[in-house]
Design an enzyme around this catalytic site. Structure first.
Site, mmCIF file in Angstrom:
data_model
loop_
_atom_site.group_PDB
_atom_site.id
_atom_site.type_symbol
_atom_site.label_atom_id
_atom_site.label_comp_id
_atom_site.label_asym_id
_atom_site.label_seq_id
_atom_site.Cartn_x
_atom_site.Cartn_y
_atom_site.Cartn_z
ATOM 1 C CD GLU A 48 80.658 -63.359 32.357
ATOM 2 O OE1 GLU A 48 81.785 -63.637 32.804
ATOM 3 O OE2 GLU A 48 80.368 -63.458 31.155
ATOM 4 C CG ASN A 52 84.880 -63.323 37.629
ATOM 5 O OD1 ASN A 52 85.422 -63.811 36.649
ATOM 6 N ND2 ASN A 52 84.395 -62.093 37.653
ATOM 7 N NE ARG A 107 88.353 -66.380 32.112
ATOM 8 C CZ ARG A 107 87.813 -67.562 31.783
ATOM 9 N NH1 ARG A 107 88.498 -68.656 31.886
ATOM 10 N NH2 ARG A 107 86.582 -67.618 31.365
HETATM 11 N N1 LIG Z 1 85.873 -63.571 42.925
HETATM 12 C C1 LIG Z 1 87.066 -63.076 42.607
HETATM 13 N N2 LIG Z 1 88.162 -63.332 43.389
HETATM 14 C C2 LIG Z 1 89.380 -62.832 43.076
HETATM 15 N N3 LIG Z 1 89.648 -62.078 41.984
HETATM 16 C C3 LIG Z 1 88.608 -61.788 41.168
HETATM 17 C C4 LIG Z 1 87.278 -62.272 41.433
HETATM 18 N N4 LIG Z 1 86.470 -61.801 40.442
HETATM 19 C C5 LIG Z 1 87.252 -61.081 39.616
HETATM 20 N N5 LIG Z 1 88.539 -61.060 40.025
HETATM 21 C C6 LIG Z 1 89.659 -60.331 39.373
HETATM 22 O O1 LIG Z 1 89.105 -59.354 38.502
HETATM 23 C C7 LIG Z 1 89.599 -59.540 37.162
HETATM 24 C C8 LIG Z 1 88.528 -59.133 36.160
HETATM 25 O O2 LIG Z 1 87.403 -60.007 36.221
HETATM 26 P P1 LIG Z 1 86.501 -60.176 34.909
HETATM 27 O O3 LIG Z 1 85.454 -61.195 35.193
HETATM 28 O O4 LIG Z 1 86.039 -58.839 34.463
HETATM 29 O O5 LIG Z 1 87.527 -60.716 33.819
HETATM 30 P P2 LIG Z 1 88.170 -62.185 33.710
HETATM 31 O O6 LIG Z 1 87.465 -63.129 34.610
HETATM 32 O O7 LIG Z 1 89.634 -62.065 33.897
HETATM 33 O O8 LIG Z 1 87.864 -62.566 32.201
HETATM 34 P P3 LIG Z 1 86.430 -63.093 31.621
HETATM 35 O O9 LIG Z 1 85.403 -62.836 32.680
HETATM 36 O O10 LIG Z 1 86.192 -62.293 30.398
HETATM 37 O O11 LIG Z 1 86.618 -64.535 31.350
HETATM 38 C C9 LIG Z 1 90.023 -60.989 37.100
HETATM 39 O O12 LIG Z 1 91.012 -61.230 36.105
HETATM 40 C C10 LIG Z 1 90.543 -61.235 38.519
HETATM 41 O O13 LIG Z 1 91.866 -60.779 38.655
HETATM 42 MG MG LIG Z 2 85.420 -63.311 34.651
#
Ligand SMILES: Nc1ncnc2c1ncn2[C@@H]1O[C@H](COP(=O)(O)OP(=O)(O)OP(=O)(O)O)[C@@H](O)[C@H]1O
Ligand SMILES: [Mg+2]
Lengths: 143, 112
Positions: A48, A52, A107
């Site tokens: 995860e 990200n 997502r």
């Molecule tokens: N490393 C990162 N750099 C920049 N923004 C991030 C990062 N990690 C998370 N985010 C932000 O936080 C939000 C939530 O992250 P999360 O992993 O919970 O959900 P997601 O990645 O959008 O969906 P999923 O993980 O279910 O595929 C993301 O949509 C993004 O905007």
């Molecule tokens: Mg994610």
């Protein structure tokens, strides 16, 4: 004798490195002889965080670098996933279940929720334009 | 990642082998959508027997397939789900959108 060890890897923000990162961390943690379930949890959390960094931090560009620092002391495993990508402006909002900024990318907004449920502790440090660090901890063999 | 298909009535059975993450889901999405259109299928049924890892990208992929299949009046189903995969499926609440069946036969019958 206390068990103590650490490792560090760095790789490009290429999506094929998602499985590499999981396997590399799992191989290191395997030195502690963890249960299959603990190992699976750790792989999920790493997957995860690295995903990200690739899709949000570096917005799917493959020229970024992701660093993973992993250490253990006795049964306590700590993992840091570090990117130098675009950062998060509102961390609390980003960590809310079902929150996602990728609306047209299918997502679920579950990544942080999964990390929190797989690990005992998840801390996020981020600065806009400067990158994000996710620090996670898990005690092996504890329910 | 290996993807195989079997067509039973109007249900396209998708047999996945490998790990479901962001990297592999990109390919699965394209391949499954193409086959679904080509075969003029109604329902999608995923065989999870040989999935040995799944993270939230897998949930996103399933939700995306649900949306496109629902437009065509079809349903999405899963079978042979491991306890590990079930944990994240349950966490996501996706069971409100798609059923998990105990066997292929049961699924084919229910979706017919
Ligand atoms: N490393 C990162 N750099 C920049 N923004 C991030 C990062 N990690 C998370 N985010 C932000 O936080 C939000 C939530 O992250 P999360 O992993 O919970 O959900 P997601 O990645 O959008 O969906 P999923 O993980 O279910 O595929 C993301 O949509 C993004 O905007
Ligand atoms: Mg994610």
């Amino acid at each position: 004798m206390p068990k103590k060890n650490s490792m560090q890897i760095q790789f490009s923000s290429n999506s094929s490195n998602e499985s590499f990162a999981r396997v590399a961390v799992a191989a290191f943690v395997s030195q502690l002889d963890p249960t299959m379930e603990d190992l699976y949890d750790i792989k999920m959390a790493v997957s995860e965080a690295v995903t990200n960094s690739i899709i949000h931090g570096y917005e799917n560009r493959e020229d970024g670098q992701i660093c993973i620092k992993c250490a253990y002391e006795d049964e306590l495993v700590s993992i840091e996933v570090i990117d130098k990508g675009k950062g998060i402006s509102d961390i609390e909002e980003a960590m809310t279940a079902l929150y996602t900024t990728s609306i047209d990318e299918e997502r679920a907004g579950l990544g942080f929720t999964v990390m929190q449920s797989m690990m005992d502790e998840v801390q996020v440090f981020s600065e806009v334009e400067n990158g994000t660090t996710v620090k996670m901890k898990k005690s092996l063999g504890v329910e | 990642m290996r993807i195989d298909f079997i067509m039973v009535n109007r249900t396209l059975v998708v047999i996945l082998e490998g790990e479901l993450d962001h990297h592999t889901c990109v390919e699965i999405r394209q391949t499954v959508d193409r086959e679904y259109q080509k075969k003029r299928a109604k329902n999608l049924l995923f065989d999870f027997a040989s999935i040995n890892f799944m993270d939230s990208s897998g949930i996103g992929m399933l939700m995306g397939r649900y949306r496109s299949v629902a437009i065509c009046g079809g349903e999405v189903g899963l079978f042979n789900v491991s306890p590990e995969a079930e944990r994240i499926l349950a966490m996501s609440g996706i069971h409100k959108l798609m059923r998990t069946y105990t066997s292929k036969e049961e699924a084919i019958q229910a979706l017919a």
